[in-house]
Design an enzyme around this catalytic site. Structure first.
Site, mmCIF file in Angstrom:
data_model
loop_
_atom_site.group_PDB
_atom_site.id
_atom_site.type_symbol
_atom_site.label_atom_id
_atom_site.label_comp_id
_atom_site.label_asym_id
_atom_site.label_seq_id
_atom_site.Cartn_x
_atom_site.Cartn_y
_atom_site.Cartn_z
ATOM 1 N N LYS A 68 1.965 -12.676 9.494
ATOM 2 C CA LYS A 68 3.208 -12.374 8.624
ATOM 3 C C LYS A 68 4.437 -11.829 9.087
ATOM 4 C CE LYS A 68 0.724 -9.371 6.020
ATOM 5 N NZ LYS A 68 -0.666 -9.221 6.613
ATOM 6 N N ARG A 124 -9.808 -2.738 8.358
ATOM 7 C CA ARG A 124 -8.580 -3.274 7.564
ATOM 8 C C ARG A 124 -8.870 -4.558 6.907
ATOM 9 N NH1 ARG A 124 -4.524 -3.550 11.855
ATOM 10 N NH2 ARG A 124 -3.001 -4.229 10.144
ATOM 11 N N ARG A 159 0.130 -4.889 -2.061
ATOM 12 C CA ARG A 159 -1.320 -4.999 -1.541
ATOM 13 C C ARG A 159 -2.359 -4.659 -2.639
ATOM 14 N NH1 ARG A 159 0.582 -4.196 4.274
ATOM 15 N NH2 ARG A 159 -1.056 -4.618 5.490
ATOM 16 N N ARG A 219 -3.603 -8.203 20.150
ATOM 17 C CA ARG A 219 -2.308 -7.404 19.934
ATOM 18 C C ARG A 219 -2.600 -6.034 20.461
ATOM 19 N NH1 ARG A 219 -0.375 -7.079 13.919
ATOM 20 N NH2 ARG A 219 -1.705 -5.183 13.741
ATOM 21 N N ARG A 261 -0.455 0.295 18.909
ATOM 22 C CA ARG A 261 -0.821 0.704 17.304
ATOM 23 C C ARG A 261 -1.818 1.480 17.294
ATOM 24 N NH1 ARG A 261 1.097 -3.685 12.934
ATOM 25 N NH2 ARG A 261 -0.709 -2.650 11.796
HETATM 26 P P1 AMP Z 1 0.935 -3.660 8.434
HETATM 27 O O1 AMP Z 1 2.136 -3.371 9.421
HETATM 28 O O2 AMP Z 1 1.642 -4.521 7.191
HETATM 29 O O3 AMP Z 1 -0.193 -4.294 8.771
HETATM 30 O O4 AMP Z 1 0.585 -2.290 7.690
HETATM 31 C C1 AMP Z 1 0.164 -1.077 8.375
HETATM 32 C C2 AMP Z 1 -0.467 -0.235 7.874
HETATM 33 O O5 AMP Z 1 0.688 0.488 6.511
HETATM 34 C C3 AMP Z 1 -1.581 -0.745 6.618
HETATM 35 O O6 AMP Z 1 -2.837 -0.860 7.020
HETATM 36 C C4 AMP Z 1 -1.486 0.462 5.455
HETATM 37 O O7 AMP Z 1 -1.984 1.589 5.968
HETATM 38 C C5 AMP Z 1 0.157 0.614 5.341
HETATM 39 N N1 AMP Z 1 0.784 -0.197 4.468
HETATM 40 C C6 AMP Z 1 1.468 -1.066 4.670
HETATM 41 N N2 AMP Z 1 1.889 -1.602 3.441
HETATM 42 C C7 AMP Z 1 1.341 -0.953 2.706
HETATM 43 C C8 AMP Z 1 1.169 -1.149 1.322
HETATM 44 N N3 AMP Z 1 1.948 -2.179 0.367
HETATM 45 N N4 AMP Z 1 0.239 -0.553 0.505
HETATM 46 C C9 AMP Z 1 -0.286 0.551 1.067
HETATM 47 N N5 AMP Z 1 -0.348 0.763 2.441
HETATM 48 C C10 AMP Z 1 0.468 -0.047 3.260
#
Ligand code: AMP
Length: 188
Positions: A14, A145, A89, A128, A134
């Site tokens: 994404k 996740r 989400r 990654r 991270r």
């Molecule tokens: P990502 O980089 O999109 O994989 O997001 C990393 C982490 O940020 C996720 O595993 C969540 O802990 C938090 N996060 C990102 N977007 C959301 C969302 N829309 N709702 C809740 N937590 C989020």
């Protein structure tokens, strides 16, 4: 004017695709994960709240995430075109987003979903993890996740399919191949 969401499980690509797509639609790239990570590294109050959820591979509570997105979507650069990456989400976030967009006299044109095999996702995330730094890229958190995505986020797809907005794109292959498929699916 193009307003869209990009969805898909962790590791679907994404962020990579959203960054170049935002340039092509001349819109704001709004990644909730990136905004959270910036807040964590600056140790803001928002960052401190978000960090423990992120490190555990859990979702940050809806009220926190929703307020942050409302604020970001109200900024000038998101008025015409935007790509929301990693939001919504949860079903609760879907209904909040509907309200936010209605208040802004805005709406969605497309909900793009990248589909990738489960094993490929785990492999990509483990790769990654070697370079990302991270905290949520450990194998245990990676697997968790994926489970959270299936339980909380996969149910959003039928909602957007019903609305006629869903554009499913095969997310396997090279970055360029996937980009071409996205452009075809969105009619760019
Ligand atoms: P990502 O980089 O999109 O994989 O997001 C990393 C982490 O940020 C996720 O595993 C969540 O802990 C938090 N996060 C990102 N977007 C959301 C969302 N829309 N709702 C809740 N937590 C989020």
């Amino acid at each position: 004017m193009t307003r869209l969401l990009i969805m898909g499980p962790p590791g679907a690509g994404k962020g990579t695709q959203a960054a170049t797509l935002a340039a092509r639609i001349q819109g704001a790239h709004i990644s909730t994960g990136d905004i959270f990570r910036a807040n964590v590294s600056e140790q803001t109050e928002l960052g401190k709240t978000a960090q423990r959820y992120m490190d555990a591979g859990e979702y940050v509570p809806d009220e926190v995430t929703n307020a942050m997105v409302k604020d970001r979507l109200s900024q000038d650069d998101a008025r015409e075109s935007f790509i929301l990456d990693g939001y919504p989400r949860t079903l609760e976030q879907v209904s909040t987003l509907d309200t936010i967009l209605a208040e802004l006299d805005s709406g969605l044109d497309h909900v793009l979903v990248l589909t990738v095999d489960h094993e490929e996702l785990i492999a990509r995330l483990l790769k990654r993890a070697e370079t990302s730094g991270r905290a949520d890229d450990t194998e245990e958190v990676i697997r968790h996740r994926q489970e959270v995505y299936i339980a909380e986020t996969a149910p959003l797809l039928p909602v957007y399919r019903e609305r006629g907005l869903l554009r499913e794109v095969d997310g396997m292959g090279s970055i360029d191949e996937i980009q071409s498929r996205i452009d075809a699916a969105l009619g760019l």
